[in-house]
Design an enzyme around this catalytic site. Structure first.
Site, PDB file in Angstrom:
ATOM      1  N   LYS A 221      -7.262 -16.689  22.356  1.00 49.14           N
ATOM      2  CA  LYS A 221      -8.153 -16.351  21.460  1.00 49.14           C
ATOM      3  C   LYS A 221      -8.058 -14.905  20.089  1.00 49.14           C
ATOM      4  CE  LYS A 221      -9.193 -13.415  25.968  1.00 49.14           C
ATOM      5  NZ  LYS A 221      -9.208 -12.645  27.367  1.00 49.14           N
ATOM      6  N   ARG A 255      -5.956 -18.490  32.575  1.00 49.08           N
ATOM      7  CA  ARG A 255      -7.432 -18.339  32.691  1.00 49.08           C
ATOM      8  C   ARG A 255      -6.709 -19.400  31.199  1.00 49.08           C
ATOM      9  NH1 ARG A 255     -11.681 -17.037  30.005  1.00 49.08           N
ATOM     10  NH2 ARG A 255     -13.525 -16.778  30.844  1.00 49.08           N
TER      11      ARG A 255
HETATM   12  C1  8Y7 Z   1     -10.716 -12.709  30.364  1.00 50.56           C
HETATM   13  C2  8Y7 Z   1     -12.038 -13.105  31.190  1.00 50.56           C
HETATM   14  C3  8Y7 Z   1     -12.756 -13.805  29.392  1.00 50.56           C
HETATM   15  C4  8Y7 Z   1      -9.333 -12.322  30.305  1.00 50.56           C
HETATM   16  C5  8Y7 Z   1     -10.388 -12.289  33.061  1.00 50.56           C
HETATM   17  C6  8Y7 Z   1     -12.500 -15.028  26.831  1.00 50.56           C
HETATM   18  C7  8Y7 Z   1     -14.105 -14.024  31.295  1.00 50.56           C
HETATM   19  C8  8Y7 Z   1     -12.781 -14.312  26.515  1.00 50.56           C
HETATM   20  N1  8Y7 Z   1     -11.306 -13.295  29.294  1.00 50.56           N
HETATM   21  N2  8Y7 Z   1     -11.869 -12.373  32.382  1.00 50.56           N
HETATM   22  N3  8Y7 Z   1     -12.966 -13.437  30.409  1.00 50.56           N
HETATM   23  N4  8Y7 Z   1      -9.322 -12.129  31.661  1.00 50.56           N
HETATM   24  N5  8Y7 Z   1     -10.050 -12.552  34.703  1.00 50.56           N
HETATM   25  O1  8Y7 Z   1     -12.060 -15.322  24.888  1.00 50.56           O
HETATM   26  O2  8Y7 Z   1      -8.376 -12.128  30.052  1.00 50.56           O
HETATM   27  O3  8Y7 Z   1     -12.317 -16.387  26.959  1.00 50.56           O
HETATM   28  S1  8Y7 Z   1     -14.015 -14.145  28.620  1.00 50.56           S
END
Ligand code: 8Y7
Length: 279
Positions: A221, A255
């Site tokens: 990020k 994640r």
């Molecule tokens: C997150 C996310 C994304 C996060 C959860 C990226 C879909 C942006 N970030 N879902 N999603 N938490 N739960 O840079 O931080 O991956 S998308």
């Protein structure tokens, strides 16, 4: 801390890695439906071989400034990918969506976790999650993906995010969703500037002190780019550092795009956290 995902259970006392699979046209050069499903399956195979126990599938980009996608289009992107992964891999499939109809189609296709960056505030989303009966990840976001990074503002970011999540948990319980299927996520990068993200990370234990498991998404990020002045493809080390700080404070799901490396970082954190001081 066992959580049940439509018959598949995960023991969240050991932190788990959620691998990321995007089925958006910008993540696949041709944007074609079956090509995407095929590529998604290939990517999921690698993530599972690397140790992911959850695969998060998203058909709508939530990057800052990204454009929304229509319901039919989003379903056409994610459903073939979910079906292909569900048919072959023994893994929990998470559907990254804000839309009630997409949640329903995805769960029918084999998804057993709803990952809603809008925390079920969309039209019909709370009811869909209650009807479907699968676990749900409630994430905090200030604003919408289109506008969230324009002027994020908080008086006390940790308190405000915590209050928001408590309010969403209460809304879920009022809708008949069981606490045993709720995961919390402070939403790194979603309507937060660098200082907001750093404060949330420093005080993550405020969230992990609740009885609900906490998911953290920091992989590659912009907070890492902002601090280290590195491009997206140079953010692995920074991602692992933040994942480690999160696990150290009790995060249960990380994640990540880089599952193998993230699991190594997590395993080391666990070794330190569990060492017996009296050996
Ligand atoms: C997150 C996310 C994304 C996060 C959860 C990226 C879909 C942006 N970030 N879902 N999603 N938490 N739960 O840079 O931080 O991956 S998308």
């Amino acid at each position: 801390m066992i959580m049940d995902f439509a018959g598949k259970s995960l023991d969240l006392s050991a932190p788990q890695v959620m691998g990321i699979v995007n089925v958006t046209p910008d993540s696949f050069s041709d944007g074609g439906r079956f090509f995407s499903a095929d590529k998604a399956l290939e990517q999921a195979r690698k993530l599972v071989a690397d140790g992911a126990t959850i695969i998060d599938i998203g058909g709508e980009s939530t990057r800052p400034g990204s454009e929304p996608v229509g319901i039919e289009e989003e379903i056409h992107r994610v459903v073939p990918a979910i079906e292909a992964i569900h048919a072959e891999l023994d893994v929990v499939i998470s559907i990254d969506t804000m839309k009630a109809d997409v949640m329903r189609a995805a769960v029918a296709a084999g998804a057993s976790l709803i990952n809603d960056v809008n925390a079920l505030r969309g039209e019909g989303a709370l009811q869909a999650a209650a009807d479907l009966g699968v676990p749900i990840c409630l994430m905090h976001m200030q604003g919408t993906p289109q506008t969230m990074q324009q002027q994020p503002h908080y008086v006390d970011v940790v308190n405000e995010v915590n209050n928001f999540l408590s309010e969403r948990v209460a809304a879920c319980e009022a809708a008949g969703i069981s606490r045993s299927g709720i995961i919390l996520d402070p939403g790194f990068g979603f309507g937060k500037n660098a200082r907001h993200n750093l404060r949330l990370m420093k005080h993550l234990s405020v969230f992990t002190e609740s009885d609900l498991p906490v998911l953290v998404g920091v992989s590659r990020k912009s907070i890492i780019g902002a601090m280290l002045k590195v491009s997206v493809d140079e953010r692995l080390a920074g991602s692992l550092a933040l994942a480690s700080i999160a696990v150290w404070q009790g995060a249960k799901i990380i994640r990540s795009h880089d599952v193998r490396e993230t699991l190594q970082a997590i395993r080391l954190c666990e070794h330190v956290m569990q060492v017996n001081d009296f050996d």
